[in-house]
Design a protein around this motif. Structure first.
Motif, PDB file in Angstrom:
ATOM      1  N   ILE A 130      46.058  43.119  44.509  1.00  9.21           N
ATOM      2  CA  ILE A 130      45.052  43.027  43.589  1.00  9.21           C
ATOM      3  C   ILE A 130      45.041  44.240  42.451  1.00  9.21           C
ATOM      4  O   ILE A 130      44.627  44.188  41.267  1.00  9.21           O
ATOM      5  CB  ILE A 130      43.652  42.582  44.039  1.00  9.21           C
ATOM      6  CG1 ILE A 130      42.762  42.197  42.798  1.00  9.21           C
ATOM      7  CG2 ILE A 130      43.363  43.616  45.032  1.00  9.21           C
ATOM      8  CD1 ILE A 130      43.280  41.109  42.089  1.00  9.21           C
ATOM      9  N   ALA A 131      45.112  45.402  43.151  1.00  8.10           N
ATOM     10  CA  ALA A 131      44.858  46.655  42.265  1.00  8.10           C
ATOM     11  C   ALA A 131      46.116  46.823  41.257  1.00  8.10           C
ATOM     12  O   ALA A 131      45.868  47.010  40.218  1.00  8.10           O
ATOM     13  CB  ALA A 131      45.002  48.029  43.205  1.00  8.10           C
ATOM     14  N   GLY A 132      47.198  46.526  41.635  1.00 10.97           N
ATOM     15  CA  GLY A 132      48.238  46.382  40.967  1.00 10.97           C
ATOM     16  C   GLY A 132      48.392  45.597  39.610  1.00 10.97           C
ATOM     17  O   GLY A 132      48.681  45.671  38.553  1.00 10.97           O
ATOM     18  N   CYS A 133      47.871  44.214  40.021  1.00 14.43           N
ATOM     19  CA  CYS A 133      47.890  43.179  39.240  1.00 14.43           C
ATOM     20  C   CYS A 133      46.663  43.504  38.171  1.00 14.43           C
ATOM     21  O   CYS A 133      47.110  43.469  36.868  1.00 14.43           O
ATOM     22  CB  CYS A 133      47.307  42.013  39.712  1.00 14.43           C
ATOM     23  SG  CYS A 133      46.828  40.499  38.719  1.00 14.43           S
ATOM     24  N   ASP A 156      39.650  39.202  53.757  1.00 15.34           N
ATOM     25  CA  ASP A 156      40.375  40.543  53.924  1.00 15.34           C
ATOM     26  C   ASP A 156      39.539  41.509  53.011  1.00 15.34           C
ATOM     27  O   ASP A 156      38.506  41.100  52.609  1.00 15.34           O
ATOM     28  CB  ASP A 156      41.954  40.774  53.648  1.00 15.34           C
ATOM     29  CG  ASP A 156      42.184  40.121  52.194  1.00 15.34           C
ATOM     30  OD1 ASP A 156      41.056  39.965  51.317  1.00 15.34           O
ATOM     31  OD2 ASP A 156      43.261  40.278  51.778  1.00 15.34           O
ATOM     32  N   ASP A 157      40.209  42.681  52.508  1.00 10.87           N
ATOM     33  CA  ASP A 157      39.366  43.769  51.820  1.00 10.87           C
ATOM     34  C   ASP A 157      39.615  43.498  50.240  1.00 10.87           C
ATOM     35  O   ASP A 157      39.665  44.641  49.768  1.00 10.87           O
ATOM     36  CB  ASP A 157      39.852  45.175  52.371  1.00 10.87           C
ATOM     37  CG  ASP A 157      39.458  45.393  53.742  1.00 10.87           C
ATOM     38  OD1 ASP A 157      38.405  44.857  54.107  1.00 10.87           O
ATOM     39  OD2 ASP A 157      40.290  46.009  54.465  1.00 10.87           O
ATOM     40  N   SER A 158      39.927  42.349  50.049  1.00 12.41           N
ATOM     41  CA  SER A 158      40.202  42.340  48.515  1.00 12.41           C
ATOM     42  C   SER A 158      39.197  42.562  47.755  1.00 12.41           C
ATOM     43  O   SER A 158      39.243  43.462  46.544  1.00 12.41           O
ATOM     44  CB  SER A 158      40.642  40.600  48.126  1.00 12.41           C
ATOM     45  OG  SER A 158      41.760  40.309  48.987  1.00 12.41           O
ATOM     46  N   ALA A 159      37.937  42.156  47.819  1.00 11.45           N
ATOM     47  CA  ALA A 159      36.775  42.519  47.138  1.00 11.45           C
ATOM     48  C   ALA A 159      36.488  44.010  47.225  1.00 11.45           C
ATOM     49  O   ALA A 159      36.081  44.695  46.227  1.00 11.45           O
ATOM     50  CB  ALA A 159      35.631  41.567  47.501  1.00 11.45           C
ATOM     51  N   GLU A 164      36.375  49.696  44.679  1.00 14.86           N
ATOM     52  CA  GLU A 164      36.726  51.048  44.887  1.00 14.86           C
ATOM     53  C   GLU A 164      37.488  51.399  43.705  1.00 14.86           C
ATOM     54  O   GLU A 164      37.276  52.373  43.110  1.00 14.86           O
ATOM     55  CB  GLU A 164      37.388  51.151  46.195  1.00 14.86           C
ATOM     56  CG  GLU A 164      36.727  50.974  47.318  1.00 14.86           C
ATOM     57  CD  GLU A 164      37.552  51.226  48.833  1.00 14.86           C
ATOM     58  OE1 GLU A 164      36.932  51.527  49.772  1.00 14.86           O
ATOM     59  OE2 GLU A 164      38.846  51.155  48.561  1.00 14.86           O
ATOM     60  N   ASP A 165      38.359  50.442  43.347  1.00  9.20           N
ATOM     61  CA  ASP A 165      39.257  50.759  42.122  1.00  9.20           C
ATOM     62  C   ASP A 165      38.757  50.668  40.535  1.00  9.20           C
ATOM     63  O   ASP A 165      39.033  51.272  39.890  1.00  9.20           O
ATOM     64  CB  ASP A 165      40.716  50.206  42.299  1.00  9.20           C
ATOM     65  CG  ASP A 165      41.241  50.741  43.595  1.00  9.20           C
ATOM     66  OD1 ASP A 165      41.133  51.814  44.140  1.00  9.20           O
ATOM     67  OD2 ASP A 165      42.385  50.015  44.020  1.00  9.20           O
ATOM     68  N   ARG A 173      35.494  42.529  35.732  1.00  8.90           N
ATOM     69  CA  ARG A 173      33.921  42.089  36.543  1.00  8.90           C
ATOM     70  C   ARG A 173      34.567  41.189  37.567  1.00  8.90           C
ATOM     71  O   ARG A 173      35.330  40.350  37.526  1.00  8.90           O
ATOM     72  CB  ARG A 173      33.261  41.110  35.441  1.00  8.90           C
ATOM     73  CG  ARG A 173      32.043  40.352  35.959  1.00  8.90           C
ATOM     74  CD  ARG A 173      31.658  39.447  34.944  1.00  8.90           C
ATOM     75  NE  ARG A 173      30.485  38.590  35.465  1.00  8.90           N
ATOM     76  CZ  ARG A 173      29.908  37.605  34.851  1.00  8.90           C
ATOM     77  NH1 ARG A 173      30.461  37.221  33.500  1.00  8.90           N
ATOM     78  NH2 ARG A 173      28.865  36.762  35.354  1.00  8.90           N
ATOM     79  N   LEU A 174      33.884  41.444  38.865  1.00 13.01           N
ATOM     80  CA  LEU A 174      34.164  40.721  39.977  1.00 13.01           C
ATOM     81  C   LEU A 174      33.109  39.561  40.227  1.00 13.01           C
ATOM     82  O   LEU A 174      31.919  39.835  40.335  1.00 13.01           O
ATOM     83  CB  LEU A 174      34.021  41.875  41.275  1.00 13.01           C
ATOM     84  CG  LEU A 174      34.196  41.132  42.625  1.00 13.01           C
ATOM     85  CD1 LEU A 174      35.426  40.631  43.006  1.00 13.01           C
ATOM     86  CD2 LEU A 174      34.099  42.180  43.833  1.00 13.01           C
ATOM     87  N   LEU A 175      33.587  38.410  40.537  1.00 18.32           N
ATOM     88  CA  LEU A 175      32.991  37.279  40.732  1.00 18.32           C
ATOM     89  C   LEU A 175      33.423  36.754  42.006  1.00 18.32           C
ATOM     90  O   LEU A 175      34.321  36.648  42.522  1.00 18.32           O
ATOM     91  CB  LEU A 175      32.983  36.036  39.676  1.00 18.32           C
ATOM     92  CG  LEU A 175      32.957  36.484  38.248  1.00 18.32           C
ATOM     93  CD1 LEU A 175      33.578  35.296  37.125  1.00 18.32           C
ATOM     94  CD2 LEU A 175      31.714  36.817  37.708  1.00 18.32           C
TER      95      LEU A 175
END
Length: 468
Positions: A130-133, A156-159, A164-165, A173-175
């Motif tokens: 996800i960080a690379g995306c 997992d630790d996606s959110a 963090e990043d 924005r995280l939903l």
């Protein structure tokens, strides 16, 4: 008229009395010319105009950039070789700026929405990618781009990685929502968006720097329902990403200049019959809303197919550029590589499109038929051996319904030679069962267990549990 830096005056060719040039030799044509007064853009800014009419070929972006965050309230004129970047114009500016030599124009189409693009990322257990995306979407982005990351109930630790990043990033924005599948995540992100344009990206994919702003410019200037960029698959290796050949050839389409890029138009039959690549496109939000085009949430795999087919038909023509690319990660865990019952979702996709074509009165179904047989051949080749019989039976059943709705005129678009002879036998059997009933739209509403994954699984369980 102001020059880019005040040093290069505009000239008027005596061969073309109404044609203004900006030190561009092939425009001047070597004819007699007269010097016109020029002043730097800063002097124009100092006059604080409410309305600006651009007739300054080659200097449009320089002039607008000089205004910074306070451009005039109204912008008219025309753009030439240097189409001004739309992100230079905030939502407070009313724009009508034709692009010379084309039917394109930059104009305000926000319809009360925020002028910009929201990129919806459907995320489920994607901590590794996800960080690379997100980072790739932001690389080379403009201020009017925003990333909406929809966490579809990850375990997992996606959110955590997103927080963090990118927790303090103003464009991210995280939903979070309960798990409902990729289609529901995309729809949820769309409903949370207030932008005039939308795009979608999978959490394990990436884009080249500046991809979405580049495609957004095509969408805004053309005014068409959607625009697209290039497409390039890649695989992760111990030496880093290894890019593969682009699985398409669009070199036969005529090209023209758009600023520094070459652009071309893709007619809808080529869009529909091509590989589903909805992620590399930017869509007008009002187009999707007006046509009620959504991802079917009961479909848990291949939900992009119906989106590809329906948007392609209604768009008609898609402006495209291939100097920037969507990067599609290939890996063993992809749904399309599992070879299980989920392949039958493709059948349901085409059944939904058949119904929609009837309800909306589509004028041509041939390209959808061609796409159908290509999908059947690809899906069948990757299926487990024990599933191929049911798949071909369901495929033949749906093909028979298509012929009953559209008539034998669609036979020329079919490619049954791509499939085993079993398909033809199933289709002939279905024709015999329906003999004497005639043709009609009602057949778009008939189906059987093989057209639904859940019904297929239940049917197989019943057969396995039945006494021998």
């Amino acid at each position: 008229m102001p020059g880019a830096k005040g040093a290069a005056p505009l000239i008027r060719s005596r061969k073309r009395p109404a044609f203004l040039s900006a030190d561009i030799p092939h425009w001047q044509g070597g004819g007699l010319a007269e010097t016109l007064p020029a002043m730097p853009p800063e002097d124009l800014v100092a006059r604080r105009p409410d309305l600006l009419k651009l007739t300054s070929p080659g200097h449009e972006s320089a002039i607008l950039a000089a205004f910074g965050e306070a451009p005039p309230a109204f912008l008219l004129g025309e753009a030439w070789t240097d189409p001004p970047q739309s992100q230079l114009l905030p939502g407070t500016t009313s724009v009508y700026l034709p692009f010379a030599g084309t039917s394109w124009r930059l104009q305000d189409t926000a319809g009360g929405r925020r002028r910009g693009v929201d990129v919806v990322v459907a995320m489920y257990n994607s901590a590794a990618t996800i960080a690379g995306c997100i980072g790739s979407v932001l690389d080379g982005s403009t201020a009017d781009l925003r990333v909406l990351v929809v966490d579809d109930g990850s375990t997992d630790d996606s959110a955590k990685r997103v927080r963090e990043d990118f927790g303090d990033h103003p464009q991210v924005r995280l939903l979070q929502k309960e798990n409902g599948g990729c289609a529901s995540a995309r729809n949820w992100g769309r409903m949370q968006s207030d932008a005039e344009h939308l795009a979608f990206i999978d959490a394990d994919d990436m884009v080249e720097p500046g991809f979405y702003p580049a495609v957004l410019e095509l969408a805004r200037y053309s005014g068409l329902p959607m625009a697209q960029g290039g497409f390039r698959p890649f695989r992760d290796t111990s030496n880093g990403p290894r890019h593969e050949a682009t699985p398409e050839d669009l070199s036969h389409l005529p090209r023209r200049r758009f600023g520094t890029a070459e652009v071309f138009d893709i007619p809808w039959p080529e869009v529909v019959t091509g590989q589903p690549t909805i992620w590399r496109r930017v869509y007008r939000r009002d187009f999707l809303d007006a046509r009620a085009i959504w991802f079917p949430e009961h479909i848990r795999a291949f939900d992009d197919q119906v989106f590809q087919l329906v948007t392609g038909y209604h768009a008609g023509l898609i402006p495209a550029r291939d100097d920037v690319h969507y990067l599609y990660r290939q890996h063993a865990g992809q749904d399309i590589r599992q070879g299980d019952e989920r392949a039958h979702y493709s059948l349901e996709m085409y059944r939904l499109v058949l119904r929609r074509a009837v309800l909306e009165g589509w004028s041509d179904f041939g390209p959808v038929v061609t796409s159908y047989f290509s999908t059947l051949a690809w899906s069948h080749a990757g299926l487990r051996d024990d599933l191929r019989g049911d798949f071909l039976h369901g495929a033949a059943e749906l093909w028979t319904y298509m012929r009953r709705v559209w008539g034998p005129g669609i036979d020329s678009a079919a490619r049954p030679e791509l499939l085993p002879e079993t398909f033809a036998r199933h289709a002939a059997q279905m024709e015999r069962q329906l003999a004497g009933l005639g043709d009609g739209y009602v057949f778009a509403w008939l189906d059987g267990p093989a057209l639904h994954v859940d019904m297929l699984r239940a049917d197989r369980q019943m057969r396995e549990a039945a006494p021998i």
